[in-house]
Design a protein around this motif. Structure first.
Motif, mmCIF file in Angstrom:
data_model
loop_
_atom_site.group_PDB
_atom_site.id
_atom_site.type_symbol
_atom_site.label_atom_id
_atom_site.label_comp_id
_atom_site.label_asym_id
_atom_site.label_seq_id
_atom_site.Cartn_x
_atom_site.Cartn_y
_atom_site.Cartn_z
ATOM 1 N N GLU A 156 1.189 9.329 4.022
ATOM 2 C CA GLU A 156 2.107 8.207 4.268
ATOM 3 C C GLU A 156 1.753 7.020 3.376
ATOM 4 O OE1 GLU A 156 3.848 5.422 7.904
ATOM 5 O OE2 GLU A 156 1.925 6.428 8.172
ATOM 6 N N LEU A 157 2.750 6.475 2.695
ATOM 7 C CA LEU A 157 2.595 5.237 1.927
ATOM 8 C C LEU A 157 3.238 4.126 2.751
ATOM 9 C CD1 LEU A 157 3.757 6.348 -1.665
ATOM 10 C CD2 LEU A 157 1.619 6.862 -0.494
ATOM 11 N N ARG A 158 2.482 3.071 3.008
ATOM 12 C CA ARG A 158 3.019 1.975 3.822
ATOM 13 C C ARG A 158 3.038 0.668 3.048
ATOM 14 N NH1 ARG A 158 -0.488 2.131 9.229
ATOM 15 N NH2 ARG A 158 -0.066 4.322 9.730
ATOM 16 N N ALA A 159 4.196 0.076 2.927
ATOM 17 C CA ALA A 159 4.313 -1.256 2.335
ATOM 18 C C ALA A 159 3.847 -2.260 3.385
ATOM 19 C CB ALA A 159 5.757 -1.515 1.931
ATOM 20 N N ALA A 160 2.814 -3.009 3.051
ATOM 21 C CA ALA A 160 2.210 -3.898 4.043
ATOM 22 C C ALA A 160 3.005 -5.181 4.246
ATOM 23 C CB ALA A 160 0.784 -4.252 3.624
ATOM 24 N N GLY A 161 3.901 -5.498 3.298
ATOM 25 C CA GLY A 161 4.494 -6.838 3.303
ATOM 26 C C GLY A 161 3.499 -7.801 2.674
ATOM 27 N N MET A 162 3.969 -8.998 2.329
ATOM 28 C CA MET A 162 3.087 -9.913 1.608
ATOM 29 C C MET A 162 1.804 -10.180 2.392
ATOM 30 S SD MET A 162 3.938 -13.412 -0.374
ATOM 31 C CE MET A 162 4.071 -14.648 0.901
ATOM 32 N N SER A 163 0.676 -9.934 1.773
ATOM 33 C CA SER A 163 -0.627 -10.216 2.385
ATOM 34 C C SER A 163 -1.594 -10.657 1.288
ATOM 35 C CB SER A 163 -1.125 -9.012 3.200
ATOM 36 O OG SER A 163 -0.482 -7.813 2.858
ATOM 37 N N HIS A 164 -2.335 -9.735 0.661
ATOM 38 C CA HIS A 164 -3.200 -10.083 -0.483
ATOM 39 C C HIS A 164 -2.342 -10.306 -1.738
ATOM 40 C CE1 HIS A 164 -6.340 -9.387 -3.555
ATOM 41 N NE2 HIS A 164 -5.632 -8.380 -3.996
ATOM 42 N N THR A 165 -1.221 -9.592 -1.814
ATOM 43 C CA THR A 165 -0.197 -9.793 -2.849
ATOM 44 C C THR A 165 1.155 -9.617 -2.146
ATOM 45 O OG1 THR A 165 -0.060 -7.438 -3.430
ATOM 46 C CG2 THR A 165 -1.674 -8.775 -4.665
ATOM 47 N N ARG A 166 2.213 -9.652 -2.918
ATOM 48 C CA ARG A 166 3.538 -9.411 -2.340
ATOM 49 C C ARG A 166 3.784 -7.941 -2.024
ATOM 50 N NH1 ARG A 166 7.987 -12.447 -1.917
ATOM 51 N NH2 ARG A 166 7.530 -14.593 -2.475
ATOM 52 N N GLY A 167 3.136 -7.065 -2.804
ATOM 53 C CA GLY A 167 3.503 -5.659 -2.724
ATOM 54 C C GLY A 167 2.387 -4.737 -2.271
ATOM 55 N N ASP A 168 1.471 -5.241 -1.453
ATOM 56 C CA ASP A 168 0.351 -4.402 -1.017
ATOM 57 C C ASP A 168 0.829 -3.128 -0.330
ATOM 58 O OD1 ASP A 168 -2.024 -6.101 -1.578
ATOM 59 O OD2 ASP A 168 -0.975 -7.471 -0.229
ATOM 60 N N GLN A 169 0.052 -2.087 -0.513
ATOM 61 C CA GLN A 169 0.383 -0.805 0.095
ATOM 62 C C GLN A 169 -0.903 -0.143 0.571
ATOM 63 O OE1 GLN A 169 3.239 2.372 -1.554
ATOM 64 N NE2 GLN A 169 1.270 2.946 -2.411
ATOM 65 N N THR A 170 -0.849 0.416 1.768
ATOM 66 C CA THR A 170 -1.947 1.258 2.217
ATOM 67 C C THR A 170 -1.484 2.713 2.169
ATOM 68 O OG1 THR A 170 -1.282 0.998 4.539
ATOM 69 C CG2 THR A 170 -2.960 -0.521 3.705
ATOM 70 N N VAL A 171 -2.440 3.618 2.011
ATOM 71 C CA VAL A 171 -2.112 5.043 1.908
ATOM 72 C C VAL A 171 -2.903 5.789 2.974
ATOM 73 C CG1 VAL A 171 -2.118 7.073 0.417
ATOM 74 C CG2 VAL A 171 -1.657 4.812 -0.563
ATOM 75 N N HIS A 172 -2.200 6.596 3.740
ATOM 76 C CA HIS A 172 -2.805 7.231 4.915
ATOM 77 C C HIS A 172 -2.732 8.750 4.822
ATOM 78 C CE1 HIS A 172 -2.804 3.296 6.985
ATOM 79 N NE2 HIS A 172 -1.814 3.087 6.157
ATOM 80 N N VAL A 173 -3.854 9.381 5.120
ATOM 81 C CA VAL A 173 -3.906 10.847 5.167
ATOM 82 C C VAL A 173 -4.243 11.216 6.609
ATOM 83 C CG1 VAL A 173 -4.791 12.914 4.020
ATOM 84 C CG2 VAL A 173 -4.926 10.700 2.843
ATOM 85 N N PRO A 174 -3.217 11.313 7.452
ATOM 86 C CA PRO A 174 -3.461 11.422 8.902
ATOM 87 C C PRO A 174 -4.202 12.693 9.311
ATOM 88 C CG PRO A 174 -1.084 11.402 8.416
ATOM 89 C CD PRO A 174 -1.790 11.190 7.128
ATOM 90 N N ASP A 175 -4.062 13.790 8.559
ATOM 91 C CA ASP A 175 -4.704 15.028 9.019
ATOM 92 C C ASP A 175 -6.229 14.930 9.006
ATOM 93 O OD1 ASP A 175 -5.787 16.421 6.416
ATOM 94 O OD2 ASP A 175 -3.759 15.803 5.911
ATOM 95 N N CYS A 176 -6.773 13.979 8.246
ATOM 96 C CA CYS A 176 -8.228 13.818 8.241
ATOM 97 C C CYS A 176 -8.646 12.374 8.528
ATOM 98 C CB CYS A 176 -8.820 14.313 6.921
ATOM 99 S SG CYS A 176 -8.096 13.510 5.494
#
Ligand SMILES: [Zn+2]
Length: 299
Positions: A156-176
């Protein structure tokens, strides 16, 4: 004494696996080298961040190809900052490049200015950036998230909304239970507040804290920070606590009528002293100035 920073080179020998098919090329705590992720599924692989400049991009691509074999590659970035994304040109035409919309727009608006700014950071950084061209993504997603099916695992790629930058994204690998946070969380380093008024003021500490709280609540097994060593969700909590506490302190001083320079002079040494083993203390003042200028009060 020679205090020139070391070259910001991605080191292929810093490769390790943090879970089955989830690899990190570690930053070795070298300034302006990020942690880089490669997630391999049955049918495809995802690369997260590139390092800075075309040579680092090529080195990361070579490692990704080795790990992925014949599987097709996708590249995504945690955010547009040069040390995270300015090696993307090596992937153009070889991997599918996917960003969130805000990240694409922010790169378009600020990319060249950041390239010029980073070139002033000394000869080693300028050399790493030699020949850098900014490339467009092949695909952009809108809204809060998208998923990529790598075969046997969905990332899963998640757009965080403006935080450290305008376009921050976290990336999640839920199976592990692995989460890549980019610079929303760094380990034993002062959080980077890129507060460069009037050119760049796109920070939202309140949203940053909300994102970290959500991440913490999900109890990821392994957090791969933007810089520093991967560990558990305690990384996320440490950064969250730092931001909330600093925001509070600055607000208290502001309410007493202290000016920005007085707040920096009083709070900066205090904050640095409290984190003797955190690196990059130069970011403390930027954070204080952000809070002093905006009155932001994350809770
Ligand atoms: Zn950054």
């Amino acid at each position: 004494m020679d205090t020139d920073p070391p070259p910001p080179s991605v080191d292929p020998s810093a490769l390790s696996d943090v879970a089955k098919g989830v690899f990190v090329i570690g930053d070795r705590r070298v300034p302006l080298v990020p942690n880089i992720g490669v997630v391999v599924g049955d049918n495809a692989a995802l690369v997260i961040d590139t390092g800075m400049g075309p040579e680092n991009g090529k080195a990361v691509l070579a490692i990704a190809k080795e790990l992925a074999g014949s599987r097709p590659l996708t590249l995504t970035l945690t955010h547009f900052h040069p040390e995270h994304g300015f090696g993307a040109q090596a992937f153009k035409g070889v991997a599918k490049i996917v960003y969130n919309e805000a990240q694409r727009d922010e790169l378009g608006r600020k990319g060249e200015a950041y390239l010029a700014m980073f070139r002033t950071f000394g000869p080693a950084v300028a050399a790493a950036l030699e020949g850098t061209t900014l490339v467009e993504p092949d695909e952009v997603y809108q809204g809060p998230s998208t998923t990529i099916d790598l075969g046997g695992r969905v990332v899963e790629l998640r757009a965080a909304g403006m935080s450290h930058t305008r376009g921050d994204q976290t990336v999640h690998v839920p199976d592990c239970g692995v989460a890549f946070t980019g610079d929303l969380a760094e380990e034993r380093m002062f959080p980077i507040f890129p507060w460069f008024p009037p050119d760049d003021v796109d920070i939202d500490a309140a949203n940053w804290v909300r994102v970290l709280n959500k991440l913490d609540a999900e109890t990821p097994r392994i957090v791969v920070p933007g810089h520093g060593i991967q560990a558990g969700p305690e990384i996320v909590r440490m950064v969250r606590d730092y931001i909330v506490d600093l925001g509070r302190r600055v607000r208290t001083r502001r309410e007493k009528g202290e000016g920005v320079e007085d707040i920096v002079a009083a709070a900066s040494p205090e904050v640095r002293r409290e984190h003797p083993n955190w690196s990059q203390p130069e970011w403390v003042d930027f954070a204080i100035r952000y809070f002093a200028a905006t009155g932001a009060a994350p809770a």
